[in-house]
Motif scaffolding. Structure first.
Motif, PDB file in Angstrom:
ATOM      1  N   ARG A   5      46.779  16.923 110.358  1.00  0.00           N
ATOM      2  CA  ARG A   5      47.134  18.136 109.394  1.00  0.00           C
ATOM      3  C   ARG A   5      46.926  17.859 107.809  1.00  0.00           C
ATOM      4  O   ARG A   5      46.771  16.540 107.424  1.00  0.00           O
ATOM      5  N   PHE A   6      46.771  18.754 107.114  1.00  0.00           N
ATOM      6  CA  PHE A   6      46.852  18.488 105.608  1.00  0.00           C
ATOM      7  C   PHE A   6      48.330  19.091 105.213  1.00  0.00           C
ATOM      8  O   PHE A   6      48.556  20.353 105.272  1.00  0.00           O
ATOM      9  N   GLU A   8      51.281  19.425 102.218  1.00  0.00           N
ATOM     10  CA  GLU A   8      51.630  19.120 100.963  1.00  0.00           C
ATOM     11  C   GLU A   8      53.038  19.356 100.670  1.00  0.00           C
ATOM     12  O   GLU A   8      53.478  20.729 101.300  1.00  0.00           O
ATOM     13  N   ASP A  40      48.167  12.065 109.418  1.00  0.00           N
ATOM     14  CA  ASP A  40      47.979  13.315 108.570  1.00  0.00           C
ATOM     15  C   ASP A  40      47.361  12.916 107.150  1.00  0.00           C
ATOM     16  O   ASP A  40      47.587  11.742 107.010  1.00  0.00           O
ATOM     17  N   PHE A  41      46.912  13.699 106.402  1.00  0.00           N
ATOM     18  CA  PHE A  41      46.549  13.709 105.171  1.00  0.00           C
ATOM     19  C   PHE A  41      47.768  14.189 104.247  1.00  0.00           C
ATOM     20  O   PHE A  41      48.035  15.679 104.341  1.00  0.00           O
ATOM     21  N   ARG A  43      50.166  14.969 100.696  1.00  0.00           N
ATOM     22  CA  ARG A  43      50.022  14.924  99.377  1.00  0.00           C
ATOM     23  C   ARG A  43      51.517  15.469  98.926  1.00  0.00           C
ATOM     24  O   ARG A  43      52.167  16.375  99.194  1.00  0.00           O
TER      25      ARG A  43
END
Length: 125
Positions: A5-6, A8, A40-41, A43
């Motif tokens: 998943r991305f 943030e 996951d990615f 941020r």
């Protein structure tokens, strides 16, 4: 299918105590657990007051495939006072205290601060 998943997450309002608890595996204000980001990615948006060592602990504990920290600069407010070295100590300090009152001090506390500063500068309080 288990796809990364991305994620943030905005933690600009979180203090270092909360970040430390999250790094230790405690759920932080509805954001889940640090282990939820494995693969996951990620941020993270944090304030400039966030401790880099804590952020590194969170990165290591997360197991994220990519971990990016974005530091948000805090808006600074500016207050100006007409000051110069030729002013008497009482006038200098009273202008300074009026331009930059300390939060949490009432009028009596501001006056006490002004009296102490005046004495330190060798003036009369």
């Amino acid at each position: 299918v288990a796809a990364p998943r991305f994620v943030e997450v905005d933690w600009t309002g979180a203090d270092n105590v909360a970040l430390d608890r999250f790094a230790s595996g405690v759920k932080l204000s509805g954001k889940g657990f640090v282990s939820d980001w494995k693969g996951d990615f990620v941020r993270l948006l944090v304030s400039s007051r966030a401790d880099p060592k804590l952020l590194e602990r969170i990165r290591e504990a997360s197991g994220a495939r990519s971990f990016q920290v974005i530091t948000r600069r805090e808006a600074r407010s500016e207050r100006r006072a007409d000051l110069h070295g030729g002013l008497p100590a009482t006038e200098l300090l009273s202008r300074y205290v009026a331009a930059r009152p300390l939060e949490g001090l009432d009028a009596k506390g501001q006056r006490f601060l002004l009296d102490c500063g005046t004495r330190l500068l060798g003036g009369e309080a």
